[in-house]
Write a protein that holds these residues in place. Structure first.
Motif, short mmCIF file in Angstrom:
data_model
loop_
_atom_site.label_atom_id
_atom_site.label_comp_id
_atom_site.label_asym_id
_atom_site.label_seq_id
_atom_site.Cartn_x
_atom_site.Cartn_y
_atom_site.Cartn_z
N ASN A 294 0.83 -1.20 0.00
CA ASN A 294 0.00 0.00 0.00
C ASN A 294 0.87 1.25 0.00
OD1 ASN A 294 -2.61 -1.28 0.11
ND2 ASN A 294 -2.12 -1.86 2.20
N ASN A 295 0.27 2.37 -0.40
CA ASN A 295 0.99 3.63 -0.50
C ASN A 295 1.52 4.07 0.86
OD1 ASN A 295 1.42 6.58 -0.46
ND2 ASN A 295 0.70 6.49 -2.56
N PRO A 296 2.85 4.13 1.04
CA PRO A 296 3.42 4.45 2.35
C PRO A 296 3.03 5.83 2.87
CG PRO A 296 5.09 3.49 0.94
CD PRO A 296 3.90 3.79 0.07
N LEU A 297 2.93 6.82 1.96
CA LEU A 297 2.58 8.17 2.39
C LEU A 297 1.16 8.20 2.94
CD1 LEU A 297 3.08 11.19 2.63
CD2 LEU A 297 2.41 11.44 0.22
N SER B 192 13.65 17.32 -5.37
CA SER B 192 15.04 16.95 -5.09
C SER B 192 15.43 15.61 -5.71
CB SER B 192 15.28 16.87 -3.57
OG SER B 192 14.93 18.07 -2.94
N ARG B 193 14.44 14.93 -6.31
CA ARG B 193 14.64 13.62 -6.93
C ARG B 193 15.20 12.60 -5.94
NH1 ARG B 193 17.35 15.53 -12.71
NH2 ARG B 193 15.62 16.85 -13.37
N LEU B 194 14.68 12.64 -4.72
CA LEU B 194 15.10 11.67 -3.70
C LEU B 194 14.40 10.34 -3.99
CD1 LEU B 194 14.87 13.92 -0.51
CD2 LEU B 194 16.92 13.31 -1.81
N SER B 195 15.17 9.27 -3.97
CA SER B 195 14.62 7.95 -4.31
C SER B 195 14.22 7.14 -3.08
CB SER B 195 15.64 7.15 -5.12
OG SER B 195 16.80 6.91 -4.33
N GLY B 196 14.75 7.50 -1.92
CA GLY B 196 14.51 6.70 -0.72
C GLY B 196 15.47 5.53 -0.61
N LEU B 197 16.48 5.49 -1.48
CA LEU B 197 17.43 4.38 -1.50
C LEU B 197 18.81 4.80 -0.99
CD1 LEU B 197 16.51 3.01 -5.06
CD2 LEU B 197 15.81 2.05 -2.85
N GLY B 198 18.81 5.64 0.04
CA GLY B 198 20.07 6.23 0.47
C GLY B 198 20.78 5.55 1.62
N SER B 199 20.37 4.34 1.99
CA SER B 199 21.06 3.68 3.11
C SER B 199 21.22 2.19 2.84
CB SER B 199 20.28 3.88 4.42
OG SER B 199 19.10 3.11 4.42
N GLU B 200 22.15 1.59 3.57
CA GLU B 200 22.39 0.15 3.42
C GLU B 200 21.18 -0.66 3.88
OE1 GLU B 200 25.96 -1.02 5.35
OE2 GLU B 200 27.24 0.32 4.20
N ASN C 156 7.29 0.80 -2.31
CA ASN C 156 7.54 2.12 -2.87
C ASN C 156 8.50 2.85 -1.93
OD1 ASN C 156 7.52 4.78 -3.67
ND2 ASN C 156 5.29 4.93 -3.84
N PHE C 157 9.80 2.84 -2.26
CA PHE C 157 10.80 3.37 -1.34
C PHE C 157 10.75 4.89 -1.24
CE2 PHE C 157 12.55 -0.83 -2.29
CZ PHE C 157 12.80 -1.28 -1.01
N GLN C 158 10.35 5.56 -2.30
CA GLN C 158 10.18 7.00 -2.22
C GLN C 158 9.01 7.32 -1.28
OE1 GLN C 158 8.83 9.46 -5.67
NE2 GLN C 158 10.87 10.38 -5.50
N GLY C 159 7.95 6.53 -1.39
CA GLY C 159 6.82 6.69 -0.48
C GLY C 159 7.19 6.35 0.94
N LEU C 160 8.07 5.36 1.09
CA LEU C 160 8.54 4.97 2.43
C LEU C 160 9.32 6.13 3.06
CD1 LEU C 160 8.65 2.56 4.40
CD2 LEU C 160 10.82 1.92 3.34
N LEU C 161 10.13 6.82 2.27
CA LEU C 161 10.85 8.00 2.75
C LEU C 161 9.87 9.07 3.21
CD1 LEU C 161 13.41 9.78 3.08
CD2 LEU C 161 13.17 10.37 0.67
N LEU C 162 8.84 9.31 2.41
CA LEU C 162 7.83 10.30 2.77
C LEU C 162 7.08 9.90 4.04
CD1 LEU C 162 6.36 11.17 -0.73
CD2 LEU C 162 7.32 12.80 0.89
N GLY C 163 6.80 8.60 4.16
CA GLY C 163 6.14 8.11 5.36
C GLY C 163 6.98 8.34 6.60
N GLY C 164 8.29 8.13 6.47
CA GLY C 164 9.20 8.39 7.59
C GLY C 164 9.22 9.86 7.96
N ILE C 165 9.14 10.73 6.96
CA ILE C 165 9.10 12.17 7.21
C ILE C 165 7.84 12.53 7.98
CG2 ILE C 165 8.85 14.43 6.09
CD1 ILE C 165 10.68 13.33 3.84
N ILE C 166 6.70 11.94 7.57
CA ILE C 166 5.42 12.24 8.23
C ILE C 166 5.45 11.79 9.69
CG2 ILE C 166 2.96 11.65 8.28
CD1 ILE C 166 3.73 13.57 6.06
#
Length: 200
Positions: free
Chosen positions: A53-56, A106-114, A128-138
């Motif tokens: 499901n959509n992480p955001l 910023s074209r962030l992909s959410g793939l910035g860590s090991e 959806n790793f970009q959505g996962l990044l947004l979810g973490g921000i929220i």
């Protein structure tokens, strides 16, 4: 490795006792709220994201659920709390909109860590790793927004109780003075918190 569970449990229980002694009933409510928040994250947000499901969207829904279940436990049921709740929900939605814009800009992909690459290798589903990044921000923003809105709401209501003759314009002006100080300190607090987490 060293078996640390007993020492960690001792620290956690000590923290709970201190919070209860210092904050009383509100401290107990805050602890219950924290446990509920963790339960929503572990049993709702994470499984829904892993299901594809959509992480955001899931993070916003989960955050609103956390707010609705915990804010009254922590701060009691009152008009200031209701205003803080509605303000936080509006702010969360705005955070989602601005977050989506700036992540795309910023074209962030959410793939910035090991850890993300490990998740890619060890998980068969689609995330959806970009959505996962947004979810973490929220979810990260939720704690800050909860602090800001409840403090601001309590400040304005306390000012009005102290001097009921204050006009809306005066209350707004005085509330903004406190708000500016709050924002100034939070900027440094957030930088230090993320820097400390990165170092650890």
């Amino acid at each position: 490795d060293t078996y640390r569970l007993p020492s960690i449990l001792t620290i956690v229980l000590g923290f709970f006792v201190l919070v209860t002694i210092i904050a009383g009933k509100k401290g107990v409510g805050a602890i219950l709220g924290m446990l509920i928040s963790l339960a929503v994250i572990v049993y709702f947000i994470i499984p829904q994201i892993l299901s594809g499901n959509n992480p955001l969207f899931i993070s916003i829904i989960g955050s609103i659920a956390i707010l609705g279940l915990t804010i009254f436990l922590s701060h009691g049921f009152s008009k200031p709390t209701l205003i803080a709740l509605s303000s936080t929900v509006i702010s969360l939605v705005l955070c989602g909109i601005f977050g989506a814009f700036f992540v795309g800009f910023s074209r962030l992909s959410g793939l910035g860590s090991e850890d993300i690459y490990s998740l890619q290798q060890g998980f068969a589903g689609t995330i959806n790793f970009q959505g996962l990044l947004l979810g973490g921000i929220i979810i990260g923003a939720l704690g800050v927004l909860d602090d800001v809105t409840t403090t601001q709401s309590a400040t304005v209501f306390t000012l009005f109780e102290t001097d009921p003759k204050l006009t809306f314009a005066n209350l707004f002006k005085k509330g903004m003075i406190v708000g500016r100080e709050h924002i100034a300190s939070l900027v440094n607090t957030l930088v230090l918190a993320y820097a400390g987490a990165s170092i650890g």
